[in-house]
Design a protein around this motif. Structure first.
Motif, short mmCIF file in Angstrom:
data_model
loop_
_atom_site.label_atom_id
_atom_site.label_comp_id
_atom_site.label_asym_id
_atom_site.label_seq_id
_atom_site.Cartn_x
_atom_site.Cartn_y
_atom_site.Cartn_z
N GLU A 267 10.25 -0.38 12.23
CA GLU A 267 9.41 0.01 11.10
C GLU A 267 8.24 0.88 11.55
O GLU A 267 7.83 1.81 10.86
CB GLU A 267 8.90 -1.24 10.37
N ARG B 285 -0.58 0.81 10.04
CA ARG B 285 -0.06 0.73 8.68
C ARG B 285 1.04 -0.32 8.59
O ARG B 285 1.12 -1.08 7.64
CB ARG B 285 0.51 2.09 8.26
N ASN B 286 1.89 -0.31 9.61
CA ASN B 286 3.04 -1.20 9.58
C ASN B 286 2.62 -2.64 9.83
O ASN B 286 3.09 -3.56 9.17
CB ASN B 286 4.06 -0.74 10.63
N LYS C 34 9.95 -4.44 3.36
CA LYS C 34 9.32 -5.12 4.50
C LYS C 34 8.41 -6.24 4.03
O LYS C 34 8.38 -7.32 4.63
CB LYS C 34 8.53 -4.09 5.30
N LYS D 227 7.22 2.55 0.54
CA LYS D 227 8.30 2.35 1.51
C LYS D 227 8.21 0.97 2.17
O LYS D 227 9.11 0.58 2.90
CB LYS D 227 8.32 3.48 2.52
N ASP D 228 7.16 0.25 1.88
CA ASP D 228 7.00 -1.08 2.46
C ASP D 228 7.52 -2.21 1.58
O ASP D 228 7.46 -3.36 1.97
CB ASP D 228 5.52 -1.35 2.76
N PRO E 58 7.03 10.55 9.84
CA PRO E 58 6.33 11.59 9.07
C PRO E 58 4.94 11.89 9.63
O PRO E 58 4.46 13.02 9.53
CB PRO E 58 6.23 10.98 7.66
N TYR F 84 0.05 11.06 3.25
CA TYR F 84 0.44 11.37 4.63
C TYR F 84 -0.25 12.64 5.11
O TYR F 84 -0.63 12.77 6.26
CB TYR F 84 1.96 11.55 4.74
N VAL G 14 9.55 4.19 11.92
CA VAL G 14 9.76 4.77 10.58
C VAL G 14 8.45 5.36 10.06
O VAL G 14 8.41 6.47 9.53
CB VAL G 14 10.31 3.70 9.62
N TRP G 15 7.39 4.59 10.24
CA TRP G 15 6.08 5.08 9.81
C TRP G 15 5.62 6.27 10.64
O TRP G 15 4.98 7.19 10.15
CB TRP G 15 5.03 3.96 9.92
N SER H 249 0.82 -1.20 0.00
CA SER H 249 0.00 0.00 0.00
C SER H 249 0.86 1.26 0.00
O SER H 249 0.36 2.35 -0.19
CB SER H 249 -0.94 0.01 1.20
N GLU I 239 11.63 12.41 5.44
CA GLU I 239 11.45 11.19 4.66
C GLU I 239 12.56 11.06 3.62
O GLU I 239 13.07 9.98 3.36
CB GLU I 239 10.08 11.19 3.95
#
Lengths: 511, 298, 375
Positions: free
Chosen positions: C67, C320-321, B86, B82-83, C74, C291, C70-71, B79, C275
């Motif tokens: 992670e 999100r992660n 991962k 940046k993933d 921003p 974002y 990281v998310w 989605s 970012e």
């Protein structure tokens, strides 16, 4: 009078709001064809009681009877169906609609899908003639003077067949003459069988027009009396709960030189209409100049133009020789202006700020309140404690939000902030006591007089003629954006001022 | 307040009971075992059912399971760009044997993951490699051939001799190849039949990558304006963007009856075989043309 | 003693503020999770497994935590941007565009400055320059809207949306044109990689979480301090709560509106900048999409309080992660996460629903986030 004559009865009404018992086991009744005045200070519970009867709130306990039958009022629709009508202090009219359209609003009569203005207009004319209301159904409401708009509100209730009419502070917006007209209409209505509940805090009016007077204080009924058996002082005592001084004690005081000098000032309102035309006057040090006038005659724009909230479109304003025409509020404050604004919640306070923050609202940027751009909370708090003491502000602590205080205490916060500033040369107070309790009014009046006695110039703008007469050394009357007369307050009479306020031709020479 | 506590307590109890019931749920197959063959697929920013690369690749992966090659197949939709890493790592860490990454956007992330997971084989759909990356098989398609065939077919079928193509951004080479092939095919057909066909090719290059393949409204609008100009066959090449006017436009059938004819499902046209309508219904025939692929380097 | 008492009361005060303000958001989240679970079950999934995946994927390992951070980075910056504007009575929908402007500007400095100068810069100069330029451009971009609001009365909601279009399409133009990475294999609209000297290093080797995350936390504290302890913050809040009273108090309302928008834009620009310099090392079309809009949700959920923004940014980041792991375990579409987020916001915005479900009485005062269209 027998029981059968009672058209409305409220029994054991109790209503709890968070933190306030707004209505504490209240009993109230209204007889057919009488004017029953409900007297009390702001916050005494008059409006709550009426809102309960009118269906805007639901009571926690108690019953309401109409014509002896218990009824359940859950919304204004129920009360209207029961023959109860209410004229609110702030009119619920749409200015761009005609009288007829306003009257039928919410109860529209239609003929084949379109509004049937003719039928409605005929009915309005009939009501108007019957009660001597003199309302033209085809006039645009926005074009009517306030007094007539109020009559439209009354017509609205009668149009819905109200037999009980509640008038909430109806005289607040009227000249003395218009108020007299209203009283005549009220008597006409009662003569034709309509019963009226008259809510007010003005003692003189109550004595002049009411058949019975019920006094409320702190959510309770204190007493119900006949006007013939009582007097102003007694009513005031019942309202406040203690002895009240009704006149302002004022020593004669010699005025010094001119402080505020206004020459040919003009200003426009939001709609870009010139509501202040070519106004000139002076206020001397150590005197109170009162500006009397019915609301909406340019006082708001005048005071805003003088205090930097509105740019004048012409003329000149000087304070102590310094030209302040069109300067910003900050410049004026620093030059020595203290401004008690007309609308304390809109201009004077940030309601969700603490009392302490509000007491430094205009001076937050100056030492000791800030240093190098950082607010010094300690200095703010200290200042607040000092002012709370000195000006008798009733607040649990300086950290409480200003919005949680009563109107009187909110106003005291403003008065304390403005009058305590070190450099005050001129005080402009617009409606400084509107909507306040007697105790706060007394206090604020005495503070204003104190400033005058210290040699400060005071410009008082008020729609309450009594207030202007009590405080002022000289009185200017404002009508349609102009100062129509300036008189020495000792030589002024209510009647003469009232005539000027209503726009009568000025013959007297100016003082 | 009491009621509040009651409701909260109820919720907590309910969630605990549910947790107890659900504890046994995770997938039975363990991909880290040697004998379990697992295939994972990571999409580019977009959906698995995009009627384009993502979907075709996933159908291929599913077929490998149906054919008994793979024991476990899974996909992850990306989605946010940046993933990428991962999402690939999710399969890598779980011990998957083959990871399919779809779209040239994942090229760098795939190459990096190939270094991190040397025992995993990667298939990069539409990933051009300037230099060979160990562990990664890049799949490239002769999109120009496909475009050519569609263009020729469209030109031959067209009665108005006006045909169009609604495509994603020409910044992406395969899309550009589709479009140019389409023009060439139309020209070829013209040469054969002596017709003169007007070809409108519009790329959605005015937006970013987040949008160029996922903008069916634009696709529908553009296709409609082409039809308004008289085009009676429109080719869609560009993910969801090209999908709307075929699948969802109610007006389309009407136009069809009035003499407009469809070109076979454009999404399928990734594979030249699929151009023929009958074959489109037989996924088996959607096999990459081996002559053009570098299929499993190792 | 005195100081100890004060710090005690400060902690107490903070805890009180949290518990006063977080009940409804907390219950909104809880309700949304339950509703989301029901929907998962309805479409044939296993809600417990899905939520386990979500939690594992966001907090289950150091990598997952990294992670999430990281998310969150921003999200915190952009959330603060919107929250600060809310405090000033402005609705900044333009964080999206300001963020893009910041990202483009800082990546330009990041890759092109050494080329222009002809020699490499030390990181101590290059990195701050890149960040500052991004921040300033973001601020400038938003300040235009502030100026329009202050001097022409143009509503910031409309203008920020319009500015988003301008920003995003200009970005597209630049990244496809003059700023495009010219390396032969590149076909994507993106800038070249920024120089090493313009990169924010990761905090730990092997994890992507970088010092920008720490900066985000510091900036959140800084914004709280600015708003509550400085005269500028006092002015911003006063204008936000009651512009009439602000004018009366001698505050230059127009200037504060412009300043608030500029600060808000600077924070949004910082989100884009970080970012670029901390994570992607370039700006690519399609990175950082959405974002700026998520930031509105984060600011709303955090009730525009910096601490609330940090917490809700973490929540959004974790969702999100963790979505990847959730999808991996259950093959539930990631859209579900957006749906749960939408439910949370729905319940926060329409708090009457939550109050009704849990029978909470309103505490009287309502939080007014922005003034209406009349301004």
């Amino acid at each position: 009078m027998t029981e059968a004559n009672i058209v409305l009865e409220a029994k054991n009404i109790t209503k709890q709001f968070p933190g306030v018992l707004a209505s504490d086991n209240v009993n109230f009744d209204l007889r057919k064809g009488e004017i029953h005045a409900l007297l009390g200070e702001n916050g005494a519970g008059k409006s709550t009681l009426m809102n309960l009867i009118y269906g805007l709130h639901l009571p926690d306990k108690g019953e309401i009877f109409v014509n002896g039958k218990p009824i359940e009022i859950k919304s204004p629709n129920d009360s209207i169906a029961a023959g109860i009508g209410m004229v609110h202090q702030h009119f619920m009219l749409i200015p761009v609609f005609t009288v007829a359209e306003n009257v039928m609003l919410g109860d529209e009569v239609t003929k084949r899908g379109s509004l049937d203005r003719v039928t409605v207009a005929a009915k309005i004319n009939e009501i108007s003639k019957q009660y001597g209301l003199d309302v033209d159904p085809n006039a645009l409401v926005g074009d009517l003077p306030v007094g007539l708009q109020q009559r439209v509100e009354i017509v609205k209730t009668l149009y819905r067949n109200a037999e009980i009419v509640i008038l909430d502070e109806p005289t607040a917006v009227l000249t003395p003459q218009e108020a007299e007209d209203l009283f005549r209409i009220m008597r006409d209505l009662t003569a034709r069988g309509v019963s009226i509940i008259f809510i007010t805090h003005k003692l003189k009016e109550v004595l002049a027009v009411a058949d019975r007077i019920t006094v409320m204080r702190a959510g309770r009924v204190i007493n119900t009396v006949q006007p013939s058996e009582t007097n102003e002082a007694q009513l005031a005592n019942m309202m406040v709960g203690r002895q009240v001084i009704l006149t302002v004690e004022k020593k004669d005081h010699a005025a010094s030189g001119d402080i505020l000098k206004v020459e040919g000032l003009s200003a426009r309102d939001q709609r870009d209409l010139e509501t202040v035309h070519n106004v000139s006057f002076t206020v001397r040090g150590g005197e109170v100049l009162g500006i009397a006038g019915v609301q909406g005659n340019g006082q708001t724009e005048l005071s805003e133009a003088l205090t930097g909230l509105r740019a004048p479109t012409g003329g000149k304003v000087t304070m102590d020789g310094i030209d302040l025409t069109g300067k910003s509020p900050r410049v004026m404050t620093e030059a020595g202006l203290a401004h008690i604004p007309e609308d304390r919640q809109r201009h004077g306070l940030v309601l969700s700020y603490s009392v302490a923050d509000n007491m430094a609202l205009c001076d937050y940027y100056r030492p000791p309140f800030s240093s190098r751009g950082v607010i010094q909370q300690k200095a703010l708090d200290e200042n607040a404690r000092k002012l709370i003491d000195a000006f008798d502000v009733r607040t649990p602590s300086p950290f409480v939000n200003a919005g949680k205080l009563s109107g009187g205490n909110q106003q005291k916060v403003i008065v304390a902030r403005e009058l305590s500033r070190h450099n005050v040369k001129l005080v402009i107070a617009n409606q400084p006591t509107r909507g306040l309790d007697v105790g706060s009014i007394e206090y604020i009046h005495s503070e204003i007089i104190k400033m005058r006695d210290r040699g400060v110039a005071v410009l008082l703008i008020s729609a309450e003629l009594d207030e202007v007469m009590a405080l002022s050394d000289r009185i200017a009357v404002m009508y349609r954006g102009q100062i129509v007369a300036v008189v020495d307050s000792k030589k002024a009479t209510r009647e003469q001022l009232g005539l000027w306020m209503a726009g009568a031709h000025v013959e007297t020479t100016q003082a | 307040m009491k009621k509040l506590y009651f409701v909260m307590a109820l919720l907590i109890v309910a969630s605990m009971v549910l947790t107890a019931c659900g504890a046994s749920a995770p997938t039975a197959e363990d991909c880290s075992k040697e004998e379990v063959f697992c295939v994972g697929l990571v999409t580019d920013v977009g959906k698995i059912n995009d009627k384009s690369f993502n979907q075709s690749a996933w159908e291929g992966v599913q077929k490998s399971q149906a054919d008994g090659v793979a024991d476990v197949v899974q996909f992850i939709e990306t989605s946010d760009a940046k993933d990428y890493a991962k999402n690939i790592a999710q399969f890598g860490d779980a011990g998957y044997d083959v990871i399919v990454t779809v779209g040239f956007g994942l090229g760098e992330a795939t190459a990096a993951a190939a270094a991190t997971y040397p025992s995993v084989r990667f298939i990069g759909v539409d990933q051009f490699q300037a230099e060979t990356v160990a562990g990664v098989s890049g799949l490239n398609f002769p999109e120009d051939n496909a475009g050519f065939l569609v263009g020729a077919l469209a030109a031959m079928m067209s009665e108005s001799h006006k045909i169009g193509a609604v495509c994603g951004t020409d910044v992406v080479p395969p899309v550009w190849r589709f479009g140019e092939g389409y023009k060439a095919g139309a020209a070829y057909a013209d040469g054969m039949n002596g017709t003169t066909t007007e070809v409108f090719v519009v790329y959605h290059s005015d937006v970013g990558f987040d949008k160029t393949f996922t903008d069916p409204e634009w696709g529908a609008q553009t296709a409609k304006s082409m039809m308004d100009q008289g085009a009676d066959a429109v080719f869609g090449c560009g993910g969801l963007t090209a999908r709307r006017h075929y699948r969802r436009r109610p007006g389309w059938r009407l136009r069809h009856r009035r003499g407009h004819r469809p070109v076979p499902d454009p999404a399928r046209s990734c594979f030249p075989h699929a151009l023929l309508r009958d074959e489109a219904h037989h996924p088996r025939s959607c096999r990459p043309d081996q002559g053009h692929q570098r299929w499993f380097h190792r | 003693m005195q100081e100890e008492k004060q710090s005690n009361s400060l902690i107490k005060q903070i805890l009180q503020t949290i518990s006063d303000n977080s009940l409804v958001p907390f219950l909104a989240i809880l309700t949304a999770v339950v509703v989301g679970g029901v929907i998962i079950a309805f479409v044939g999934g296993n809600p417990i497994l899905a939520y386990r995946g979500l939690i594992e994927g966001s907090f289950g390992s150091t990598k997952a935590l990294s992670e999430t951070a990281v998310w969150a980075t921003p999200y915190i910056f952009a959330g603060l941007a919107v929250a600060l504007a809310f405090k000033g009575g402005l609705f900044n929908i333009g964080a999206e565009g300001q963020l893009a402007v910041g990202a483009v500007a800082s990546s330009l400095i990041g890759y092109a400055l050494p080329e222009w100068l002809g020699y490499d810069l030390p990181a101590i100069i290059h990195l701050p320059l890149a960040v500052l330029f991004g921040v300033l451009m973001g601020g400038l971009w938003a300040a235009i809207v502030g100026w329009l609001k202050a001097y022409t009365g143009g509503h910031e909601v409309i203008n920020t949306i319009m500015m988003n279009y301008i920003a995003l399409n200009t970005t597209s133009f630049l990244l496809n044109g003059v700023m495009k990475d010219r390396s032969p294999t590149n076909v994507i609209a993106r800038t070249p990689l920024i120089a090493d000297s313009a990169r924010i290093p990761p905090i730990f080797d092997g994890l992507r979480v970088h010092w920008g995350f720490i900066l985000a936390l510091l900036v959140a504290f800084g914004i709280w301090w600015l708003l509550n302890k400085t005269t500028v913050g006092f002015q911003i809040r006063t204008v936000g709560l009651n512009p009439d009273a602000a004018k009366y108090a001698g505050i230059n309302v127009k200037r504060i509106i412009i300043l608030t928008m500029a600060l808000s834009g600077m924070l949004a620009g910082l989100a884009g900048t970080i970012e670029v310099t901390g994570l992607n090392y370039r700006h690519e079309l399609g990175f950082s999409i959405g974002y700026g809009y998520d930031a509105i949700a984060i600011a709303l959920l955090g009730k525009s309080h910096p601490l609330g923004v940090v917490l809700s940014a973490f929540l959004f980041a974790a969702m999100r992660n963790g979505a990847t792991r959730m999808q991996f375990l259950t093959q539930m579409p990631v859209d579900l996460i957006s749906m749960i987020q939408a439910f949370i916001l729905l319940f926060v915005a329409a708090d009457a629903i939550v109050r009704y479900i849990y029978r909470i009485k309103s505490k009287g005062e309502r939080v007014v986030l922005t003034r209406g269209w009349g301004g």
